[in-house]
Enzyme design. Structure first.
Site, PDB file in Angstrom:
ATOM      1  N   SER A   1      53.964  14.364 108.142  1.00 43.23           N
ATOM      2  CA  SER A   1      54.127  12.962 107.759  1.00 43.23           C
ATOM      3  C   SER A   1      55.382  12.844 106.906  1.00 43.23           C
ATOM      4  O   SER A   1      55.770  13.798 106.217  1.00 43.23           O
ATOM      5  CB  SER A   1      52.918  12.471 106.955  1.00 43.23           C
ATOM      6  OG  SER A   1      53.170  11.216 106.346  1.00 43.23           O
TER       7      SER A   1
ATOM      8  N   TYR B   1      47.546  13.892  99.912  1.00 40.34           N
ATOM      9  CA  TYR B   1      47.975  13.856 101.319  1.00 40.34           C
ATOM     10  C   TYR B   1      49.415  14.357 101.444  1.00 40.34           C
ATOM     11  O   TYR B   1      49.724  15.197 102.297  1.00 40.34           O
ATOM     12  CB  TYR B   1      47.851  12.424 101.840  1.00 40.34           C
ATOM     13  CG  TYR B   1      48.308  12.218 103.259  1.00 40.34           C
ATOM     14  CD1 TYR B   1      47.474  12.540 104.325  1.00 40.34           C
ATOM     15  CD2 TYR B   1      49.561  11.680 103.535  1.00 40.34           C
ATOM     16  CE1 TYR B   1      47.881  12.338 105.637  1.00 40.34           C
ATOM     17  CE2 TYR B   1      49.974  11.475 104.840  1.00 40.34           C
ATOM     18  CZ  TYR B   1      49.141  11.802 105.893  1.00 40.34           C
ATOM     19  OH  TYR B   1      49.554  11.595 107.185  1.00 40.34           O
TER      20      TYR B   1
END
Length: 276
Positions: free
Chosen positions: A140, A153
């Site tokens: 990501s 995350y």
């Protein structure tokens, strides 16, 4: 190699199902993994309805023993594992660092990082003797820049990108590549619904993306398909962003910082000392 198997984790989601579809069209037998048995079976059945070979594997990838058992069973019952796509994830609670609970931190790293490691290790042990394999880790842009409200995350994805580079160095002599794809904001089913509802978070993300749109899952799946092909064999150890150049702006950070500070009990207690 007459039969090739691709294992895709998180197959029940928007991206996972797109990855399974592109790999099935490329001739791979698909092992559709998802912790949700119904989601895994729905994905596999959809591929079978289109004439492809697919089977559901409802396994929790954060469980090391379960991962090893799944990979062994795939090898015995379906065929040689030649592609691994680490896509499984779980939604975070969105919190500032000062508010993150240990349980959220641990759960995120166990799925995104530990689970991916378990799978890479198991897959590599299968691929090395055959001297061919493709490992794709779905990272990501959060792992490249950090992201306000999702420290756990971002940290997990950063670790995954580093793990990708190490895997590439170690496995390249055996014809196995390891690469990562780092999407920005993706037009998943959930994000499309939020966009239709006028979500300020989604609109801020779109406004902060120079091309003014969310990434389409097919765009990410097509890149993944290329990286898994023979033509992609000399691309190794890289993280490729698909983000419409949003990494140049990260417009959502300011919005998330303000919104989460209003919800944060720590920030409310700190008051004027942190108001600036």
């Amino acid at each position: 190699m007459t039969k090739r198997v691709a294992l895709v984790t998180g197959a029940g989601g928007t991206l996972g199902s797109a990855f399974c579809a592109v790999l099935a069209r490329a001739g791979f037998s698909v092992a559709a993994n998802d912790i949700n048995p119904e989601a895994a079976e729905r994905c596999a059945q959809g591929l079978r309805d289109q004439g492809h070979d697919a089977r559901a594997w409802p396994v929790d990838i954060s469980d090391r023993a379960a991962v090893d058992e799944m990979v062994s069973a795939i090898e015995q019952e379906t065929g040689p594992l030649t592609v691994l796509v680490n896509n499984a994830g779980l939604p975070g609670p969105f919190s500032l660092i000062v508010d993150i609970e240990d349980t959220a931190w641990d759960a995120t790293l166990r799925v995104h990082l530990y689970g991916s490691f378990y799978l890479i290790r198991a897959a590599a042990r299968c691929m090395i003797p055959r001297k061919w394999g493709r490992i794709i880790n779905i990272a990501s842009v959060a792992g490249m820049l950090g992201t306000v409200g999702s420290a756990e995350y971002g940290a997990a994805k950063a670790g995954l990108m580093n793990l990708t580079m190490t895997a590439a160095k170690e496995l390249a002599p055996y014809g196995v590549t390891a690469n990562a794809i780092a999407p920005g904001m993706v037009a998943t089913h959930v994000n499309r619904e939020l966009q239709e509802q006028g979500s300020r978070f989604i609109s801020t993300a779109v406004d902060g993306t120079p091309d003014g749109k969310l990434a389409d899952p097919s765009e990410i799946a097509d890149l993944l398909g290329f990286l898994c092909s023979e033509a992609g064999g000399h691309i190794n150890g890289v993280t490729i962003p698909i983000d419409g150049a949003s990494t140049l702006e990260m417009a959502t950070d300011g919005y998330m910082r303000r919104a989460l500070a209003k919800r944060s009990s720590f920030m409310k207690e700190a008051g004027d000392a942190v108001s600036s």
